[in-house]
Structure formats: C-alpha cells, structure tokens
Design a protein around this motif. Structure first.
Motif, short mmCIF file in Angstrom:
data_model
loop_
_atom_site.label_atom_id
_atom_site.label_comp_id
_atom_site.label_asym_id
_atom_site.label_seq_id
_atom_site.Cartn_x
_atom_site.Cartn_y
_atom_site.Cartn_z
N LYS A 212 8.52 36.79 -22.77
CA LYS A 212 8.75 36.84 -21.16
C LYS A 212 8.83 35.56 -20.87
O LYS A 212 9.42 35.50 -19.66
CB LYS A 212 7.70 37.88 -20.76
N GLU A 213 8.12 34.58 -21.56
CA GLU A 213 8.43 33.26 -21.10
C GLU A 213 8.49 32.35 -22.21
O GLU A 213 7.54 31.96 -22.87
CB GLU A 213 6.94 32.72 -20.24
N TYR A 214 9.74 32.09 -22.49
CA TYR A 214 10.07 31.35 -23.95
C TYR A 214 9.31 30.05 -23.87
O TYR A 214 9.18 29.49 -25.02
CB TYR A 214 11.40 31.30 -24.02
N GLY B 172 0.39 36.86 -24.49
CA GLY B 172 0.82 35.55 -23.53
C GLY B 172 0.50 35.77 -22.25
O GLY B 172 0.33 36.87 -21.67
N ARG B 173 1.33 34.79 -21.36
CA ARG B 173 1.32 34.72 -20.01
C ARG B 173 2.37 35.84 -19.47
O ARG B 173 3.08 36.25 -20.17
CB ARG B 173 1.95 33.44 -19.55
N PHE C 267 3.85 37.63 -28.02
CA PHE C 267 4.26 36.28 -28.66
C PHE C 267 5.09 37.21 -30.08
O PHE C 267 4.80 38.05 -30.47
CB PHE C 267 3.07 35.73 -29.42
N PHE C 268 6.27 36.27 -30.42
CA PHE C 268 6.86 36.76 -31.56
C PHE C 268 7.47 35.30 -32.27
O PHE C 268 7.80 34.44 -31.72
CB PHE C 268 8.18 37.51 -31.23
N PRO C 269 7.65 35.32 -33.42
CA PRO C 269 8.27 34.29 -34.12
C PRO C 269 9.29 33.91 -33.71
O PRO C 269 10.39 34.64 -33.37
CB PRO C 269 8.13 34.47 -35.66
N GLU C 270 9.95 32.63 -33.47
CA GLU C 270 11.09 31.94 -33.25
C GLU C 270 12.32 32.27 -34.30
O GLU C 270 13.15 32.35 -33.88
CB GLU C 270 11.18 30.66 -32.53
N GLU D 31 -9.23 35.82 -15.79
CA GLU D 31 -9.60 34.47 -16.31
C GLU D 31 -11.08 34.47 -16.39
O GLU D 31 -11.66 34.02 -17.56
CB GLU D 31 -9.33 33.08 -15.69
N GLU D 32 -11.90 35.04 -15.49
CA GLU D 32 -13.35 34.60 -15.63
C GLU D 32 -13.94 35.82 -16.66
O GLU D 32 -14.54 35.07 -17.59
CB GLU D 32 -14.11 34.92 -14.49
N LEU D 33 -13.56 36.94 -16.76
CA LEU D 33 -14.15 37.67 -17.88
C LEU D 33 -13.53 37.52 -19.12
O LEU D 33 -14.42 37.25 -19.98
CB LEU D 33 -13.44 39.16 -17.39
#
Ligand SMILES: *Cc1c(COP(=O)(O)O)cnc(C)c1O
Length: 427
Positions: free
Chosen positions: A7-9, A24-25, A30-33, A198-200
């Motif tokens: 989603k965010e290269y 990811g964000r 995530f996936f291999p480039e 983020e806290e959790l």
C-alpha cells in the motif's frame, strides 16, 4: 529478502523486520520486490522434503540468515510427512494434515515460531491472531510453553467446529483465547485495530501470526515442491493445482513457488460462497459482501488479506491471469462432491471437496490434477459423518483435546473491551 509494503511502496523492510512487524503502515501487507528463480529445479526435486525445503527457504530469505540455521529451523518445523495420494486417474490429493493440529496451517505456524524464536531472543512478544478455525490451533501448538511469548487468539464464537476449537482453547498457560460475538472478518478487524494502536503494540510486543505474516507464506511454498516431486517425472509440467481458498495465503504460496521455477501449469483458487475473488475475476470489481457461514468455515472470509499479494503477481505478469482460475462452490455442491469423492474410495472434508471441484471445473482433460486436503476429515467430524453416513476414527491429538474443558473467555465485538483486557492481562 527485500520487501515493500503493497500500500505504501516507500516502506521497505528486510525479511526479519517483516516477520517481526507482520503488517505494514496503512494496513498494507509486505511482499518481495522481486523473486529470483531457483537455479537447478530438477536437482532440487530429487532431494528429500526437509533438505529441499531448507534450500528453497534459504533462497527466498537470502543472506539474512545462514543456510545451516534455516536448515535446522526447517528440520524442527517440518517434522511430519506430506502425502500425495492418487484418488483417480491423473488426479491426486495432497494431504497436508499430518501435523500436530491436523491441518496445513501447522507448516506455516511452526516455521513462524522457529523464526520468532530466532529473531526475538529475550524480548517479550505477544502473538495476536484471528482464526477462522485452524490457524489458532496451529499457532497455539507451535508457541505453547515457549518462554517470553504469549499468544492471544480471537475466534468467531459458535462458528468453528468443536474439534477445531478444542485444539487451542484447552491448552491454557501462555495461550489466551477469546470467543468473539461476530464473524471471522470482525475478528480480523479487531486484530488490525490493535496493530494500529501504538501504545498496545509496543507495551505488549505485538506480532501477528495470521497469514499476513510472510514467514508463514514462504514456509508453505515448500510443500508444493514436494507435491510436484512426488509426481511421476513425465507428468510434472502439466500439473494443475487447486487450492481451497479463504484468506488466499495458501494459493499465494503456490504462486510464489511457480514464480521461482516450480513446474506447474495452472492454479485454481477455489472458494465457498464467499466469492469476492471469483466475482473480481469476472469483472475486476472488488465488491466484498457480508461473510456467509458455510460447511467450509475456515474459508468464510469475504475480504481476503492476501489477495493484494496474489494480485500483485498477476498484475506484474509474474504469473499469467490466463493460468489462474477462481470459481466458487456452493453448499449443495460441496456435499454432492464429498459423496462423489467417497465413491472413489476417499474421504474428504468440505474444504478438500471444494478444491476437488475447482479442479473438475477447469482442468484440461490431459493435465494432471492436484487438489489440496487442507484438513483431516475428523476435524469436521460432525458434518463429514452426517453427509457421508460414515463413522470416523478420532486421531489421538483430537481425542485428547476433545476430552479437556474449553478455557476461552466470551467477548463482545468491541475494540475498547479487548484493549482493556489485553492491558490488564499482559502489559
Ligand atoms: C485456513 C484454511 C483454508 C484457507 O486457506 P487460506 O490460506 O486462508 O486461503 C482452507 N482449508 C482449511 C482447512 C483451512 O484451515
């Protein structure tokens, strides 16, 4: 292995970081480039399963882990067999249910546990996972009693079989289970929310063990090579593999295998009535409906998390859309197919029957077909006995689990409640 967030290269991570962070964000996977081809596939196919799997995983992971470490991890994780059984002329069943929790998820779950044990020495880790049935058990068993690791499992209350449920809710100790009043997609949503918190995330050292986690997917590539290796040599190149699909992790692994050089002709990702992908394949519109309950409950998923990975391989033409099929099989048909397979002398549970049907609908007459048996029939004892009018023997791990009390806690589908509970229990 260099991966990027689909989603965010711009977010790029190593294999180790992808395994440790899971998602990811912006909830991107995530996936291999890129995926480099294996060099000598024929020689690999001549090796035994564990040796070959070590080499395939070393190739995929790359220089981040020494190859003898990977070999040892594979040896620990894959300590049960993969069987290819011919059920009729040119049609084979790949039995992936000989592990401790009687479903294919043992492969990915156990390899992921090996990875985290390697990467997280001493740090506190909490594995948070949603299960549509079989992930929970595989993950719970893989991490049971592991020091510094807690496991939290969310499952849709009343929507998975008793056998599935008892295989993880009876363990106790570091395995914490919650029966959520909602669907699997609701459970998945709660997991996603937790990872955005983020806290959790930092207080608990949160990690996901869903098929979002890349370590599970790469592990699953290995048994596809084993299936091809067990075929007679002259039949390999035409193989058409049908994968019963829910979250689309398993078929994603098959496709990765094809991209790195596994000889395979075509792939089918066959679904139950939760047919978001089969409809997408017809008109390229992504329009998930509400999740529908079915006999093949581990595939009751209408927003498959791994689809972006599969689609990226198709869109980049790493695997051709022409060789990818996705049809859906309804409840009536599932039962009819189970009976048909029974007449061939084989007992298939509903997920497996759906894979068989996917093959029947799309396989070329002269091709060799392989359908995946993703779970042992006894895991779906009630529906199998009912539909096929048979009595099944209970494998020992299942009989033992069924005799123990369920230790899960009921919970509303409410993120605030889950958050409070997790802080109280684990922070
Ligand atoms: C999880 C599961 C599936 C679906 O696999 P995905 O990787 O989610 O597509 C199919 N059959 C069984 C028995 C399962 O447990």
């Amino acid at each position: 292995m260099q991966l990027h967030n689909l989603k965010e290269y711009s977010q790029k991570v190593s294999f180790v970081d992808a395994v440790k962070t899971g998602l990811g964000r912006n909830q991107g996977v995530f996936f291999p480039e890129s995926l480099a081809p294996l060099s000598d596939v024929d020689a690999l196919l001549d090796m035994d399963f564990v040796t070959r799997s070590g080499k395939i995983l070393s190739h995929l992971i790359g220089g981040e882990l020494p190859s003898d470490t990977v070999a040892q991890m594979v040896k620990n994780a894959f300590n049960f067999p993969v069987n290819l059984v011919e059920v009729e002329d040119n049609t084979y069943c790949l039995e992936l249910f000989h592990g401790p929790t009687l479903a294919f998820k043992d492969f990915g779950g156990r390899f992921m546990a090996e990875c985290l044990a390697q990467f997280n020495q001493g740090e506190k880790v909490t594995i948070l996972t949603a299960t549509s049935g079989d992930t929970g058990a595989a993950v719970a068993h893989a991490f049971y009693n592991k020091p510094n690791i807690d496991v939290v499992i969310l499952y849709p209350k009343g929507k998975i079989s008793l056998a599935q449920q008892k295989l993880f809710t009876t363990l106790g100790d570091n395995i914490h289970c919650y029966a959520i009043e909602g669907s699997f997609d609701d459970c998945q949503e709660l997991v996603k929310k937790s990872f955005l918190d983020e806290e959790l995330k930092s207080k608990l050292g949160l990690n996901s063990a869903n098929s979002i986690n890349i370590s599970r997917l790469v592990a699953q590539v290995c048994y596809y090579f084993e299936a091809i290796a067990q075929l007679p040599k002259e039949k390999r190149a035409t193989a058409h593999i049908s994968v019963p699909s829910g979250n689309f992790g398993n078929v994603c692994a098959a496709m990765i295998g094809a991209v790195i050089g596994m000889p395979v002709g075509k792939l089918s990702a066959t679904t139950n009535q939760n047919d978001t992908v089969p409809r997408f394949m017809l008109d390229k519109n992504w329009t998930p409906n509400a999740t529908i309950e079915s006999l093949s409950n581990a595939m009751d998923v209408s927003k498959p998390n791994n689809w972006p990975r599969v689609q990226s391989m198709l869109d980049n033409n790493w695997f051709s859309y022409d060789n990818f099929y996705s049809v859906s099989v309804d409840e009536q048909q599932t039962q009819t197919v189970m009976k048909k397979i029974q007449q061939l002398g084989y007992i298939a549970e509903p997920h497996t029957a759906i894979a068989y049907q996917g093959l029947v609908e799309n396989k070329a007459a002269d091709a060799v077909g392989i359908f995946l048996a993703t779970a042992h029939p006894a895991k779906f004892k009630d529906s199998v006995e009912d539909i096929l009018n048979v009595e099944l023997d209970m494998p020992k791990p299942l009989a033992d689990a069924l005799a123990k009390p369920c230790l899960a806690t009921d919970m509303h589908n409410d993120y605030g409640i889950l958050r409070t509970e997790l802080f109280k229990k684990l922070a």
